[in-house]
Design an enzyme around this catalytic site. Sequence first.
Site, PDB file in Angstrom:
ATOM      1  N   SER A  96       1.391  -4.791  -5.543  1.00  0.00           N
ATOM      2  CA  SER A  96       2.391  -5.696  -6.143  1.00  0.00           C
ATOM      3  C   SER A  96       3.523  -4.834  -6.685  1.00  0.00           C
ATOM      4  O   SER A  96       3.344  -4.130  -7.677  1.00  0.00           O
ATOM      5  CB  SER A  96       1.787  -6.471  -7.313  1.00  0.00           C
ATOM      6  OG  SER A  96       0.622  -7.126  -6.927  1.00  0.00           O
ATOM      7  N   LYS A 171       4.708 -13.094  -5.430  1.00  0.00           N
ATOM      8  CA  LYS A 171       3.708 -12.480  -6.317  1.00  0.00           C
ATOM      9  C   LYS A 171       4.206 -12.419  -7.761  1.00  0.00           C
ATOM     10  O   LYS A 171       3.451 -12.635  -8.713  1.00  0.00           O
ATOM     11  CB  LYS A 171       3.360 -11.078  -5.802  1.00  0.00           C
ATOM     12  CG  LYS A 171       2.455 -10.264  -6.705  1.00  0.00           C
ATOM     13  CD  LYS A 171       1.040 -10.825  -6.816  1.00  0.00           C
ATOM     14  CE  LYS A 171       0.230 -10.043  -7.845  1.00  0.00           C
ATOM     15  NZ  LYS A 171      -1.154 -10.454  -7.954  1.00  0.00           N
ATOM     16  N   LYS A 239       3.472  -4.318 -15.831  1.00  0.00           N
ATOM     17  CA  LYS A 239       4.392  -3.872 -14.765  1.00  0.00           C
ATOM     18  C   LYS A 239       4.972  -5.087 -14.045  1.00  0.00           C
ATOM     19  O   LYS A 239       6.177  -5.176 -13.809  1.00  0.00           O
ATOM     20  CB  LYS A 239       3.605  -2.984 -13.794  1.00  0.00           C
ATOM     21  CG  LYS A 239       4.210  -2.837 -12.426  1.00  0.00           C
ATOM     22  CD  LYS A 239       3.164  -2.507 -11.367  1.00  0.00           C
ATOM     23  CE  LYS A 239       2.141  -3.564 -11.183  1.00  0.00           C
ATOM     24  NZ  LYS A 239       1.585  -3.805  -9.871  1.00  0.00           N
TER      25      LYS A 239
HETATM   26  P1  NAD Z   1      -6.305   0.711  -9.333  1.00  0.00           P
HETATM   27  O1  NAD Z   1      -5.568   1.475 -10.358  1.00  0.00           O
HETATM   28  O2  NAD Z   1      -7.734   0.346  -9.574  1.00  0.00           O
HETATM   29  O3  NAD Z   1      -6.262   1.468  -7.912  1.00  0.00           O
HETATM   30  C1  NAD Z   1      -5.130   2.103  -7.388  1.00  0.00           C
HETATM   31  C2  NAD Z   1      -5.575   3.297  -6.552  1.00  0.00           C
HETATM   32  O4  NAD Z   1      -4.421   3.913  -5.982  1.00  0.00           O
HETATM   33  C3  NAD Z   1      -6.296   4.362  -7.368  1.00  0.00           C
HETATM   34  O5  NAD Z   1      -7.550   4.680  -6.771  1.00  0.00           O
HETATM   35  C4  NAD Z   1      -5.332   5.555  -7.355  1.00  0.00           C
HETATM   36  O6  NAD Z   1      -5.987   6.811  -7.365  1.00  0.00           O
HETATM   37  C5  NAD Z   1      -4.610   5.319  -6.019  1.00  0.00           C
HETATM   38  N1  NAD Z   1      -3.325   5.990  -5.936  1.00  0.00           N
HETATM   39  C6  NAD Z   1      -2.292   5.967  -6.831  1.00  0.00           C
HETATM   40  N2  NAD Z   1      -1.270   6.714  -6.390  1.00  0.00           N
HETATM   41  C7  NAD Z   1      -1.648   7.233  -5.189  1.00  0.00           C
HETATM   42  C8  NAD Z   1      -1.028   8.098  -4.237  1.00  0.00           C
HETATM   43  N3  NAD Z   1       0.213   8.572  -4.435  1.00  0.00           N
HETATM   44  N4  NAD Z   1      -1.715   8.418  -3.115  1.00  0.00           N
HETATM   45  C9  NAD Z   1      -2.962   7.939  -2.905  1.00  0.00           C
HETATM   46  N5  NAD Z   1      -3.615   7.128  -3.766  1.00  0.00           N
HETATM   47  C10 NAD Z   1      -2.959   6.771  -4.893  1.00  0.00           C
HETATM   48  O7  NAD Z   1      -5.428  -0.604  -9.054  1.00  0.00           O
HETATM   49  P2  NAD Z   1      -5.909  -2.015  -8.436  1.00  0.00           P
HETATM   50  O8  NAD Z   1      -6.388  -2.878  -9.559  1.00  0.00           O
HETATM   51  O9  NAD Z   1      -6.757  -1.779  -7.241  1.00  0.00           O
HETATM   52  O10 NAD Z   1      -4.478  -2.611  -8.018  1.00  0.00           O
HETATM   53  C11 NAD Z   1      -3.768  -2.160  -6.858  1.00  0.00           C
HETATM   54  C12 NAD Z   1      -2.566  -3.075  -6.653  1.00  0.00           C
HETATM   55  O11 NAD Z   1      -3.013  -4.426  -6.479  1.00  0.00           O
HETATM   56  C13 NAD Z   1      -1.585  -3.098  -7.860  1.00  0.00           C
HETATM   57  O12 NAD Z   1      -0.263  -3.201  -7.402  1.00  0.00           O
HETATM   58  C14 NAD Z   1      -2.007  -4.360  -8.604  1.00  0.00           C
HETATM   59  O13 NAD Z   1      -0.949  -4.900  -9.370  1.00  0.00           O
HETATM   60  C15 NAD Z   1      -2.432  -5.268  -7.454  1.00  0.00           C
HETATM   61  N6  NAD Z   1      -3.416  -6.302  -7.807  1.00  0.00           N
HETATM   62  C16 NAD Z   1      -4.511  -6.015  -8.556  1.00  0.00           C
HETATM   63  C17 NAD Z   1      -5.412  -7.029  -8.880  1.00  0.00           C
HETATM   64  C18 NAD Z   1      -6.638  -6.781  -9.743  1.00  0.00           C
HETATM   65  O14 NAD Z   1      -7.248  -7.772 -10.191  1.00  0.00           O
HETATM   66  N7  NAD Z   1      -7.044  -5.554  -9.978  1.00  0.00           N
HETATM   67  C19 NAD Z   1      -5.197  -8.334  -8.400  1.00  0.00           C
HETATM   68  C20 NAD Z   1      -4.096  -8.585  -7.583  1.00  0.00           C
HETATM   69  C21 NAD Z   1      -3.204  -7.554  -7.289  1.00  0.00           C
END
Ligand code: NAD
Length: 294
Positions: A96, A171, A239
Amino acid sequence: MAQLGFIGLGIMGRPMIGHLLAAGNKVNVYDVNTEAVKEVVAKGAVAKASSKDVASVSDVIIVMVPDTPDVEEVLFGKDGVAKGVKSGSIVVDMSSISPIATKEFAGKLEAMGVEMLDAPVSGGQVGAEKAILSIMVGGKPEIFERIKPYFALMGKNIVLIGDHGAGQTCKVANQIAVAVNIIGTAEALAFASKAGADPAKVREALMGGLASSRIMELHGERMIKRTFQPGFRIRLHQKDLNLALQSARSLHMSIPATALAQEMFNAVAARDGLDLDHSAMVLAIEELANHPVA
Ligand code: NAD
C-alpha cells in the site's frame, strides 16, 4: 509454467506465497530478513540474493514491502528489480503506497518494456491466511486479465479500478473507512463497558444489527481479549492516513474523521504502541474514558 518472483516476506507476504506454492507455482523470493526467507524456503520457495536476482529469473514479480521508499528501493535501488528484469515481465506491487509515486514507477518500467499493476489488498493477516483478500487493481485491462489467475489464489474480491495508481487510490479510501470504523467500535465498546454492560455481550448483539462490520467482528474481539500483537501495525496505518490527509489537502477537501483517527493513533504511539495492531487504538479511547473496555 511462469516463474514467479516475490519480494517482501512479512506478515502478509508469507501466507500469500504459501497459496502460490500450494497451487504448484515456482516462487523465487527475496527479503532483507533472512529468518522470513528460511520460513518460506521450508515450504518450497527458492531463495535469491537480491531483488535483481529475483527479477532476472521471474516473468511475474510481486512486491509486498511496507512503504513508498521501500518499493522504490526494491524496484530502482542498487541490485533492484530494474537491474535484472527481462523485457516483457510484469511487476505487481501489492504494497500500500502513494498513488502518485505508483504512476511514476509504472512509467519508468514501461520505458524498459516492463508492465506494472498496482494491486494493494485489504483483509489483513486473516484475509491473507485464508486467501480471501480484497484486491484493488490499477493498470491495463489486458495485463490485469493475465495476472488474475494468480490474484485468485490469494484473494476473493478482485476488482480492476482503473489505470495506474487507481488501485492505490482505492486502498487509501479503504484505510479511511477502516480507521474511522475502528474509532466507532472502540468508543461503542468503551461506552458500554463504563456504563456497566458486558462488552463481549454487547459486541455479540451489535454483530446482528446495523453496527455490525468486519472491524466490530475481528477488532472488537481483539479489544475485548486484549490481543494487540499485529496484525496490521499502527505504524503502517499511520503511513496510509498520511497519504489520505496529504491527498485530501491537495484536493482541497476536509476529512476530519480521518484526522481524528490519526491523532488517536498518535496517542497510542506516545505510549510505545507503533508496532501494536491498529485495534490498539482503543487504548487511547480508554485513556480518555479513564476506563478499560475489559
Ligand atoms: P511487514 O513489515 O510485516 O513486512 C514487510 C517485509 O518487507 C518485511 O519482511 C521486510 O523485511 C521486507 N522489506 C522491507 N524493505 C525491503 C527491501 N528493500 N527489500 C526486501 N525486503 C524488504 O509488513 P506487512 O504487514 O506484511 O505489510 C506489507 C504491505 O501490505 C504494507 O504496505 C501494508 O500497508 C500492506 N498491508 C498490510 C496488511 C496487514 O494486515 N498486515 C493488510 C493490508 C495491507
